[in-house]
Motif scaffolding. Structure first.
Motif, short mmCIF file in Angstrom:
data_model
loop_
_atom_site.label_atom_id
_atom_site.label_comp_id
_atom_site.label_asym_id
_atom_site.label_seq_id
_atom_site.Cartn_x
_atom_site.Cartn_y
_atom_site.Cartn_z
N ASP A 291 -89.58 -30.87 -42.57
CA ASP A 291 -90.97 -30.42 -42.46
C ASP A 291 -91.83 -31.41 -41.66
OD1 ASP A 291 -90.98 -32.48 -44.26
OD2 ASP A 291 -92.15 -31.43 -45.81
N LEU A 292 -91.18 -32.33 -40.97
CA LEU A 292 -91.90 -33.30 -40.15
C LEU A 292 -92.60 -32.58 -39.00
CD1 LEU A 292 -92.16 -36.48 -39.93
CD2 LEU A 292 -90.41 -36.32 -38.17
N ALA A 293 -93.87 -32.87 -38.78
CA ALA A 293 -94.64 -32.24 -37.70
C ALA A 293 -94.76 -33.18 -36.51
CB ALA A 293 -96.03 -31.87 -38.20
N LEU A 294 -94.72 -32.62 -35.29
CA LEU A 294 -94.87 -33.39 -34.06
C LEU A 294 -96.01 -32.82 -33.23
CD1 LEU A 294 -91.73 -33.95 -34.80
CD2 LEU A 294 -91.55 -34.56 -32.38
N ARG A 295 -96.66 -33.69 -32.48
CA ARG A 295 -97.63 -33.23 -31.50
C ARG A 295 -97.50 -34.08 -30.24
NH1 ARG A 295 -103.60 -35.36 -33.70
NH2 ARG A 295 -103.28 -37.58 -33.20
N PHE A 296 -97.76 -33.45 -29.10
CA PHE A 296 -97.71 -34.12 -27.81
C PHE A 296 -99.12 -34.28 -27.30
CE2 PHE A 296 -93.54 -32.64 -28.58
CZ PHE A 296 -92.66 -33.44 -27.84
N ARG A 297 -99.57 -35.51 -27.20
CA ARG A 297 -100.94 -35.81 -26.84
C ARG A 297 -101.00 -36.30 -25.40
NH1 ARG A 297 -102.69 -40.78 -27.99
NH2 ARG A 297 -101.11 -40.95 -29.63
N PRO A 298 -101.83 -35.68 -24.53
CA PRO A 298 -101.89 -36.06 -23.11
C PRO A 298 -102.15 -37.56 -22.94
CG PRO A 298 -103.11 -34.05 -23.47
CD PRO A 298 -102.75 -34.56 -24.83
N SER A 299 -101.45 -38.16 -21.98
CA SER A 299 -101.59 -39.59 -21.72
C SER A 299 -101.26 -39.87 -20.26
CB SER A 299 -100.66 -40.39 -22.66
OG SER A 299 -100.86 -41.78 -22.52
N PHE A 300 -101.09 -41.14 -19.92
CA PHE A 300 -100.73 -41.50 -18.54
C PHE A 300 -99.64 -42.56 -18.53
CE2 PHE A 300 -101.04 -44.76 -15.25
CZ PHE A 300 -100.76 -43.99 -14.13
N PHE A 301 -98.60 -42.32 -17.73
CA PHE A 301 -97.59 -43.31 -17.38
C PHE A 301 -97.29 -43.14 -15.91
CE2 PHE A 301 -96.66 -42.03 -21.81
CZ PHE A 301 -96.91 -43.24 -22.45
N PRO A 302 -97.13 -44.22 -15.16
CA PRO A 302 -96.92 -44.09 -13.72
C PRO A 302 -95.60 -43.42 -13.35
CG PRO A 302 -96.64 -46.37 -14.42
CD PRO A 302 -97.21 -45.63 -15.58
N PHE A 303 -94.63 -43.43 -14.26
CA PHE A 303 -93.30 -42.89 -13.92
C PHE A 303 -93.10 -41.45 -14.39
CE2 PHE A 303 -93.37 -46.51 -16.84
CZ PHE A 303 -93.33 -45.88 -18.07
N THR A 304 -94.09 -40.85 -15.04
CA THR A 304 -93.98 -39.44 -15.45
C THR A 304 -95.29 -38.72 -15.10
OG1 THR A 304 -94.75 -40.03 -17.68
CG2 THR A 304 -92.37 -39.84 -17.34
N GLU A 305 -95.14 -37.42 -14.85
CA GLU A 305 -96.32 -36.59 -14.56
C GLU A 305 -95.94 -35.12 -14.78
OE1 GLU A 305 -99.97 -35.37 -13.90
OE2 GLU A 305 -99.43 -37.49 -13.97
N SER A 329 -93.77 -40.09 -23.39
CA SER A 329 -92.84 -39.17 -22.74
C SER A 329 -93.51 -38.50 -21.54
CB SER A 329 -92.37 -38.09 -23.73
OG SER A 329 -93.49 -37.28 -24.11
N GLY A 330 -92.75 -37.69 -20.85
CA GLY A 330 -93.30 -36.92 -19.74
C GLY A 330 -92.23 -36.41 -18.81
N GLN A 331 -92.66 -35.58 -17.85
CA GLN A 331 -91.76 -35.09 -16.81
C GLN A 331 -91.62 -36.17 -15.76
OE1 GLN A 331 -92.18 -30.91 -15.56
NE2 GLN A 331 -92.36 -31.69 -13.46
N VAL A 332 -90.37 -36.48 -15.37
CA VAL A 332 -90.12 -37.59 -14.45
C VAL A 332 -90.85 -37.36 -13.14
CG1 VAL A 332 -88.35 -38.95 -13.28
CG2 VAL A 332 -87.86 -37.92 -15.52
N HIS A 333 -91.58 -38.37 -12.68
CA HIS A 333 -92.37 -38.30 -11.46
C HIS A 333 -91.45 -38.10 -10.25
CE1 HIS A 333 -95.22 -39.38 -8.33
NE2 HIS A 333 -96.20 -39.33 -9.24
N PRO A 334 -91.83 -37.25 -9.31
CA PRO A 334 -90.98 -37.01 -8.14
C PRO A 334 -90.61 -38.30 -7.39
CG PRO A 334 -92.72 -35.38 -8.24
CD PRO A 334 -93.01 -36.37 -9.32
N ALA A 335 -91.52 -39.26 -7.34
CA ALA A 335 -91.20 -40.52 -6.64
C ALA A 335 -90.08 -41.27 -7.35
CB ALA A 335 -92.46 -41.40 -6.58
N VAL A 336 -90.04 -41.18 -8.67
CA VAL A 336 -88.98 -41.84 -9.42
C VAL A 336 -87.66 -41.11 -9.21
CG1 VAL A 336 -88.20 -42.52 -11.72
CG2 VAL A 336 -90.63 -42.68 -11.14
N VAL A 337 -87.70 -39.77 -9.20
CA VAL A 337 -86.49 -38.99 -8.94
C VAL A 337 -85.93 -39.35 -7.57
CG1 VAL A 337 -85.54 -36.68 -8.64
CG2 VAL A 337 -87.25 -37.10 -10.42
N ARG A 338 -86.80 -39.53 -6.60
CA ARG A 338 -86.37 -39.90 -5.25
C ARG A 338 -85.75 -41.29 -5.24
NH1 ARG A 338 -90.86 -39.06 -3.24
NH2 ARG A 338 -90.55 -36.85 -2.72
N ASN A 339 -86.34 -42.22 -5.98
CA ASN A 339 -85.78 -43.58 -6.05
C ASN A 339 -84.45 -43.62 -6.81
OD1 ASN A 339 -87.87 -44.83 -4.62
ND2 ASN A 339 -89.11 -45.10 -6.48
#
Length: 384
Positions: A291-305, A329-339
């Motif tokens: 019954d553990l609840a999770l939430r995803f709260r908007p934030s900023f990291f340079p390596f995800t967007e 967490s986040g979706q991997v930034h395109p620049a990181v995928v390229r690197n």
């Protein structure tokens, strides 16, 4: 009394009678002297027995065997005796000397035994006390958490990667879309060492395990290069990277050395929905709470967007009803995928990073992170 003691008494009387032996012959006086030897034996025995210490015993020895001692005087007096008496008296003196030395050695041994006995009584051990047991060892609570994390993600098909803790600037920052002078670098007070990399920038103690995501992706591409070249599909990248990391930070919830576990899933059709499903399943399995609840709260990291902080909420227990941050967490930034050596137009995925130290605190109800690293066996013994 022993024969040696009698010999001491016989010989020691000779110095007082040397002249009379010359005038009257040795035999009448020798017979008279032997009759008085019992007193001499008692005097010599008492002289040694009264010596309470080794130094006192050596002083008593000098009275008989020293330069001015009785035996020495007897030896000197042999020259005044007739030739026929020297052998008899010389043998008696030698016998007395041997007896004195034997008595001295006996007393020395007695004093040594007494000293040893005193020492043993002073250092006595109570052998009835229980001995010092060698307690069975156990894993550190953070190590237990790391193993648990690895087991859970391995059940989801994730590899476990480990890499260097001394990293180059490119892997720690630039490859993660965090180039020099980028404002995001100020978020991490990094430790540097006095060794420069190929780019002329000092190596750093990695502030996160994210460099291993890039390193693993490069190794993955190399491993399947021939398969892709021949028209095959590149297998998805699923990996977690647990390990030690370092930042200039220290308080009740932060340590200059801490642990981090980052995860990466890249493929041709991986979405934020997969991130939510994977991390929700992980948290509920780790904390054994459906019954553990999770939430995803908007934030900023340079390596995800886009980026999000992940909070959890327990429905029971002392922390029930409170939102607690456990990961980024986040979706991997395109620049990181390229690197990583991949085409961001073709490959997409998510990354996350969490602190096993923080998870350990929540799992075991510990309020101060520093307790894990103080080395207090009384605290650590609880987690065996």
């Amino acid at each position: 009394m022993s024969h040696d003691s009698a010999a001491i008494g016989v010989a020691l009387g000779a110095t007082r009678t040397g002249a009379r032996l010359q005038r009257a012959g040795p035999f009448p006086f020798f017979k008279s002297y032997v009759q008085r030897s019992g007193n001499h034996r008692r005097q010599r025995a008492e002289a040694f027995a009264k010596a309470p210490t080794p130094s006192d015993l050596e002083n008593a020895k000098a009275h008989f065997l020293g330069k001015s001692g009785r035996i020495t005087a007897l030896m000197k007096g042999l020259g005044a005796l007739p030739v026929e008496d020297k052998k008899t008296q010389g043998a008696a003196i030698n016998l007395a000397k041997q007896a004195i030395e034997a008595a001295l050695n006996e007393r020395r041994q007695a004093l040594a035994d007494a000293e040893l006995e005193t020492q043993l009584r002073a250092e006595a051990l109570d052998v009835s006390l229980p001995g010092r047991m060698r307690e069975p060892g156990g894993l550190h609570p953070v190590s237990l958490t790391m193993e648990r994390i690895e087991q859970i993600f391995a059940s989801m098909g994730f590899d476990v990667a480990d890499g260097p803790e001394l990293e180059s600037d490119w892997y720690s920052f630039t490859a993660l879309n965090n180039p020099p002078n980028h404002p995001a670098r100020s978020m991490q007070d990094t430790f540097y060492v006095d060794i420069n990399g190929d780019d002329g920038i000092p190596y750093n103690l990695r502030p996160h395990t994210s460099p291993m995501q890039v390193r693993y992706a490069h190794a993955h591409n190399k491993k399947y290069a021939e398969q892709v070249k021949s028209g095959g599909t590149l297998p998805e990248i699923r990996v977690i990277c647990p390990g030690r990391t370092y930042r200039v930070d220290s308080d009740a919830t932060h340590s200059p050395m801490f642990h981090q576990c980052e995860g990466l899933w890249l493929g041709e059709n991986v979405s934020f929905k997969d991130l939510k499903a994977v991390f929700t399943d992980f948290c509920r399995t780790f904390f054994e709470s459906d019954d553990l609840a999770l939430r995803f709260r908007p934030s900023f990291f340079p390596f995800t967007e886009p980026s999000a902080e992940i909070d959890i909420q327990f429905q029971s227990g002392p922390l029930a009803g409170r939102w607690l941050e456990v990961a980024g967490s986040g979706q991997v930034h395109p620049a990181v995928v390229r690197n990583m050596g991949l085409d961001p137009e073709k490959y997409i995925g998510f990354a996350f990073g969490m602190g096993p130290d923080r998870l350990t605190m929540l799992r075991y109800g510990v309020n101060d992170l520093r307790l894990f690293f103080d080395g207090d066996i009384r605290f650590l013994r609880q987690f065996r």
